[in-house]
Design an enzyme around this catalytic site. Structure first.
Site, mmCIF file in Angstrom:
data_model
loop_
_atom_site.group_PDB
_atom_site.id
_atom_site.type_symbol
_atom_site.label_atom_id
_atom_site.label_comp_id
_atom_site.label_asym_id
_atom_site.label_seq_id
_atom_site.Cartn_x
_atom_site.Cartn_y
_atom_site.Cartn_z
ATOM 1 N N HIS A 3 -11.009 -5.583 8.536
ATOM 2 C CA HIS A 3 -11.806 -5.761 7.752
ATOM 3 C C HIS A 3 -12.549 -4.924 7.867
ATOM 4 O O HIS A 3 -14.259 -4.671 6.680
ATOM 5 C CB HIS A 3 -11.899 -7.082 6.495
ATOM 6 C CG HIS A 3 -11.322 -7.346 6.255
ATOM 7 N ND1 HIS A 3 -10.030 -8.632 6.700
ATOM 8 C CD2 HIS A 3 -10.967 -8.275 5.083
ATOM 9 C CE1 HIS A 3 -8.851 -8.807 6.186
ATOM 10 N NE2 HIS A 3 -9.448 -8.819 4.987
ATOM 11 N N GLU A 31 0.844 -0.893 -0.027
ATOM 12 C CA GLU A 31 -0.329 0.085 -0.332
ATOM 13 C C GLU A 31 0.763 1.367 -0.131
ATOM 14 O O GLU A 31 0.822 2.308 -0.674
ATOM 15 C CB GLU A 31 -1.224 0.333 1.130
ATOM 16 C CG GLU A 31 -2.728 -0.704 0.831
ATOM 17 C CD GLU A 31 -1.530 -2.994 1.121
ATOM 18 O OE1 GLU A 31 -0.630 -2.639 1.423
ATOM 19 O OE2 GLU A 31 -1.975 -2.747 0.803
#
Lengths: 338, 388
Positions: A138, A69
């Site tokens: 998540h 990322e």
């Protein structure tokens, strides 16, 4: 609506489809728009939000990157420096954390650092929030971190129409936008015609989703449907609740929010993110500072508990639901008025 | 008892394999190395030009230019350090002893290429043509970046370590997508190679075959931490192999060698050959910054051995021996450096004119309502101040 628009019948579309359409239209109109992230190409994203873009525009325009990322956002910074408009996908809220240094040390302040010479016209798409039964990492609501960083816009749609309009506006923006996509609303549907998408107001405008006179529910993203449902349920108790959808956390629309609170005299801020140090504290403070003499009760917050996001089998106890919103409304010192 | 019984029962059901069939592990399907690591490996010794046969093929004009730039660079380091003592600079991370890397980095690039410096690489930016005062804005403290990066094709000096490396990759990648033959040169120190962004940048660059050159100036220390505590790799150049790009090891004090290695890497990137990792072995003669006490972590003896391998000294010897530099040439270089230093001193002695309203001017393309309110507050405070 023009007659041309009316001629194209609206049909049920999901928020995911509206977001995909927004990127597709932006890419078709502007060759500098590039999509990048993990799994955004061949797979079309784990939520299928980028479905078909690589096929239509080629892998150079919709790129499956290595799984990193900080690297995804860091290379996007360089691409923006060379005149491209990268739209970066972070896949899941907590997966964005490795990219925080790039976001905070570079993306947010490149314009400022260079006195406007190097703008950062990029979008960081972050599917966020819970309610989908996701396992750890998540389901985070990380908006407070982004809000605390000057130089970023923080935007979160709650409706299918807004998903399209706000993402188009975010891609067109000359400043970096953290675009928070409420992932449990990805499959929410509305009658919406992708052929004649509705424009929205520029980033930074809240909207009153439901008119009411008793109190204002101030909310955004995944909590909007909860608040609208609570407002319907509240009618049985004799409360006529107004619901304001912020749409943009930065910049913050004090005007719309405070106009509503001055009308109703009471306010509850509703969000999934933790309450302590969360967005609700800032919003409650702003409302109190500006509307103190109109308030009949303290501004209350209905937020997620101050805990790490719970495992999926317990998340329903953490997420603010209709009952918790109604409980807060009940605490708004109605007795003092009667 | 029950447990024992069940164990016995289980063991009795295990089938003995027939003695005639030998167990063979199944190999993973179709595994093969992605690339031959041999050509990617750096040489065992840092590449050198000065004092070797290779110097015969070096361009005399380039050597003379490198010399003049080194002398100027050394003077620049000395002047900037002096400015910290006068309070004109908040801080200055010196590159004394590392001038060959700084100068070669600037001279290896074409005008259309981009330089991505770290906070220590002010000199590389100046050698590339940046106004010395604009280059010092960050360190003086009147703003974060004193120049338009697009005008000079020099990214802002990056204070966080290695975070500018992925920017270089992204920019080079974008340029190639647009069909421009632009190369990005990204500079980092030995300490910076331990950062995650270093890894991610190299990996992206290799996967994308981006036209990027990474220059690691291994000056021996990350503030006070020596290389041995930074990495267990045989050399920092060896790290390249794991990413699938060539690693080159060069004597960072040999300006001709650094220039040659960088120029080759830049040319290779420009013709589509992908990224290169260059480790220049050098030494930081000064402390980390003027605020650091280097005597706490290294001995004078070590510094002295490196002084004997000074980049100016070894180039000057080479040029003198080859008859490319005489006393007149040396004096010219010294005078040019002195002129630069005097001009820098004079310009830095003027207090910068600051507009506090700039604080709000460039946060967003368009000011938010919140910032407009705060700007009005500051305006009122300033007005009250000027009236008082």
């Amino acid at each position: 609506m023009t007659t041309k628009t009316a001629a194209r019948a609206a049909k049920p579309a999901t928020m995911a489809q509206a977001l995909q359409r927004a990127m597709r239209d932006a890419m078709a109109e502007d060759p500098t728009v590039h999509i990048m992230g993990e799994d955004v190409g061949t797979l079309g994203g784990v939520f299928r939000v980028t479905d078909g873009l690589a096929k239509e525009f080629g892998e150079d325009r919709c790129t499956d990157t290595p799984l990193a990322e900080a690297g995804i956002l860091g290379t996007a910074v360089g691409m923006a420096m060379y005149g491209l408009r990268p739209v970066v996908e972070m896949q899941f809220d907590a997966f964005a954390y490795p990219a925080f240094e790039q976001l905070i040390s570079h993306v947010s302040r490149m314009r400022n650092r260079t006195r406007g010479a190097l703008p950062m016209p990029l979008v960081v798409r972050v599917p966020y929030g819970g309610g989908i039964g996701g396992v750890e990492h998540h389901s985070d609501s990380s908006e407070a971190y982004y809000m605390a960083t000057p130089g970023l816009h923080v935007v979160t749609p709650a409706t299918v129409e807004d998903a399209y309009g706000l993402l188009r506006a975010a891609i067109a923006s000359d400043d970096p936008v953290v675009f928070l996509e409420p992932k449990r609303l990805y499959w929410s549907k509305a009658d919406w015609s992708p052929e004649a998408p509705t424009a929205v107001e520029p980033i930074g405008k809240a909207v009153v989703r439901r008119r009411g006179r008793s109190a204002t529910l101030i909310t955004y993203g995944p909590s909007l449907p909860v608040c609208l449902e609570a407002a319907e349920a509240a009618r049985a108790e004799g409360w006529d609740l107004e619901v304001v959808d912020l749409r943009s956390l930065v910049p913050f629309d004090d005007e719309t929010v405070c106009a509503s609170v001055r009308r109703t005299g009471r306010a509850v801020v509703v969000h999934e993110s933790t309450g302590f140090g969360g967005p609700g504290g800032e919003i409650a403070a702003r409302v109190t500072e500006r509307c103190f003499h109109h308030l009949e009760a303290p501004v209350l917050r209905v937020a997620g508990f101050d805990i790490p996001y719970p495992p999926p089998m317990l998340e329903r106890h953490h997420l603010p639901g209709v009952d918790r919103v109604l409980d807060a409304v009940a605490r708004l010192q109605w007795e003092a008025q009667s | 008892m029950e447990e024992v019984d069940s164990l016995q029962q289980r063991s009795s059901t295990v089938q003995e394999p027939p003695a005639t069939v030998a167990y063979r592990p199944i190999p993973p399907p179709a595994w093969k190395p992605r690339t031959d690591p041999g050509p990617l490996l750096p040489d065992a010794e840092p590449f050198r030009v000065l004092g070797t046969d290779a110097v015969a093929s070096a361009d005399p004009e380039l050597l003379r230019r490198l010399y003049a730039e080194l002398v100027r660079g050394r003077r620049y380091n000395a002047q900037a350090t002096a400015l910290t003592k006068q309070g004109r600079l908040a801080v200055y991370p010196s590159t004394t002893g590392q001038e060959a890397c700084e100068v070669a980095a600037a001279l290896a690039l074409e005008e259309r290429d981009w330089l991505f410096p770290s906070y220590r690489d002010t000199l590389a930016a100046v050698a590339r043509g940046l106004d010395p005062v604009q280059a010092l804005t960050l360190l003086r403290g009147d703003w974060h970046t004193g120049y338009d990066p697009r005008e000079y094709r020099i990214a802002p000096l990056s204070t966080p370590l290695a975070t500018q490396l992925p920017h270089a990759v992204g920019l080079a990648h974008a340029a190639r997508l647009k069909g421009d033959d632009v190369v990005a040169l990204a500079m980092v120190g030995d300490g910076g190679t331990s950062e995650g962004d270093f890894h991610e940048a190299l990996n992206f660059a290799a996967v994308w075959q981006a036209p990027v050159v990474f220059l690691v100036q291994n000056n021996g220390f990350a503030i006070s931490v020596p290389l041995a505590k930074q990495t267990a790799a045989p050399s920092l150049a060896h790290k390249a192999v794991g990413y699938g790009m060539p690693g080159r090891l060069v004597d960072g004090n040999d300006a001709a060698a650094v220039h040659q290695v960088l120029a080759e890497a830049v040319a290779r990137a420009r013709r589509g050959g992908g990224p290169t990792l260059v480790e220049a072995v050098t030494y930081r003669i000064d402390a980390h910054t003027n605020a650091d006490d280097a005597t706490r972590y290294r001995g004078d003896g070590e510094v002295e051995t490196w002084r004997a391998h000074d980049p100016i000294l070894i180039l000057e010897r080479e040029l003198t021996e080859r008859g490319l530099l005489d006393d007149e040439g040396k004096r010219e270089a010294a005078e040019a450096a002195e002129t630069m230093a005097a001009a820098l001193r004079e310009r830095m002695n003027a207090d910068p004119v600051l507009d506090p309203m700039d604080l709000f001017a460039h946060v967003y393309a368009e000011q938010t309502a919140q910032l407009r309110e705060q700007a009005a507050q500051l305006r009122a405070e300033l007005d009250a101040e000027s009236e008082a």
